[in-house]
Design a protein around this motif. Structure first.
Motif, PDB file in Angstrom:
ATOM      1  N   LYS A  80       0.678  -1.202  -0.158  1.00  0.00           N
ATOM      2  CA  LYS A  80       0.016   0.047  -0.067  1.00  0.00           C
ATOM      3  C   LYS A  80       0.786   1.256  -0.097  1.00  0.00           C
ATOM      4  O   LYS A  80       0.434   2.457  -0.751  1.00  0.00           O
ATOM      5  N   SER A  84       0.569   4.426  -2.634  1.00  0.00           N
ATOM      6  CA  SER A  84       0.390   5.695  -2.164  1.00  0.00           C
ATOM      7  C   SER A  84       1.446   6.759  -2.663  1.00  0.00           C
ATOM      8  O   SER A  84       1.343   8.000  -2.723  1.00  0.00           O
ATOM      9  N   LYS A  85       2.773   6.294  -2.279  1.00  0.00           N
ATOM     10  CA  LYS A  85       3.996   7.220  -2.671  1.00  0.00           C
ATOM     11  C   LYS A  85       4.193   7.407  -4.171  1.00  0.00           C
ATOM     12  O   LYS A  85       4.714   8.664  -4.316  1.00  0.00           O
ATOM     13  N   LYS A  87       1.703   7.499  -6.492  1.00  0.00           N
ATOM     14  CA  LYS A  87       0.816   8.469  -7.142  1.00  0.00           C
ATOM     15  C   LYS A  87       1.084   9.879  -7.133  1.00  0.00           C
ATOM     16  O   LYS A  87       1.165  10.556  -8.311  1.00  0.00           O
TER      17      LYS A  87
END
Length: 301
Positions: A80, A84-85, A87
């Motif tokens: 995850k 998230s990093k 994007k």
């Protein structure tokens, strides 16, 4: 160098796709490496996002190159975290797939001379099978950079690349030239260090580099750590010295070097300038811990 236009075309998703690994790097700064039955105190532990594909894509996208990543992460907290990093960095993560496994990990010890030893756990990286969506993504990219992947995946992916750069690393290089022959023949730019040239060809690095040219590879780029890098082409060999810096950690230096070289290559710059820029970017990388381009991706528990 043939100029590659980086203007968006109708079916082109990205200017450059990178296929490789995503790992969580546990980097231990140590005074010395432990021998058998010996215990060494860790001076400082860094837990960072890394892996060949992550290091390369985060660096080259920071230059404004429209980039996509083809990799696999686990169905866990770290998986995850990668999603998230990446994007906010405007990297296309449509082919960064979550597998029913743990995210890959690398346990890296670095001494005061910036020498390192690495133990890797492949995790989700081992689940990489080239899917229809991956092939379409490669077909719609102007260039593919292959790095640190299983040779079966690399060989199949290379068949679909419009232009191919290849950074096999030590594990794939150790398979030998016969195993990688088809992929090498499709390669436009090959990145190796001196040890990897010998592993791949069974020759000393200079003779081995020339033998790789004989396979039809237009550009063979061979790095030699703090000394610099040499580019072999049909026109001859060109050496570019590295900037003298205090190296702290060489993790990801090769990925950063390749990103620096390819950025200038895409823009149609001279070979000499490609080498200089690659050395410059690698010198920035080795002055800090970890192989990603920004400290924002460094976190500690």
């Amino acid at each position: 160098i043939k100029n590659i236009s980086i203007k968006k075309m109708n079916k082109t998703q990205v200017d450059l796709a990178c296929l490789g690994t995503c790992n969580i790097d546990f980097i231990s700064q140590v005074p010395l490496f432990a021998s058998s039955e010996e215990e060494v105190n860790v001076k400082k532990l860094h837990i960072m996002m890394g892996g060949s594909a992550f290091n390369f894509t985060t660096r080259i996208s920071s230059f404004g190159i429209k980039t996509g990543i083809l990799a696999r992460v686990g169905k866990d907290y770290f998986g995850k975290l990668f999603l998230s990093k990446l994007k906010p960095l405007k990297i296309d993560i449509s082919r960064l797939l979550v597998m029913d496994d743990n995210t890959g990990m690398a346990f890296i010890a670095v001494n005061d001379l910036a020498e390192k030893s690495i133990y890797s756990s492949s995790g989700a990286n081992a689940s990489f099978k080239l899917e229809k969506g991956d092939i379409e993504f490669i077909n719609n990219s102007k260039m593919l950079h292959l790095t640190g992947m299983y040779w079966e995946v690399a060989d199949e992916a290379s068949k679909h690349a419009e232009k191919l750069s290849f950074n096999p690393g030590p594990v794939m290089s150790s398979l030998g030239i016969n195993k990688l022959r088809n992929t090498l023949r499709r390669t436009e730019i090959l990145f190796l260090n001196q040890k990897e040239v010998s592993l791949l060809t069974g020759m000393n690095w200079e003779e081995g580099s020339l033998s790789l040219l004989d396979l039809g590879i237009p550009m063979v780029v061979v790095t030699n750590g703090a000394e610099g890098a040499t580019l072999f082409t049909e026109e001859g060999a060109m050496f570019s010295p590295a900037k003298k810096v205090r190296a702290v950690d060489t993790t990801g230096a090769g990925d950063n070097f390749a990103a620096g070289f390819i950025k200038f290559y895409i823009e149609g710059k001279r070979h000499e300038d490609c080498l200089k820029h690659a050395n410059h970017i690698a010198s920035i990388c080795v002055q800090k811990i970890g192989g990603s381009f920004t400290g924002k991706l460094d976190f500690n528990p």
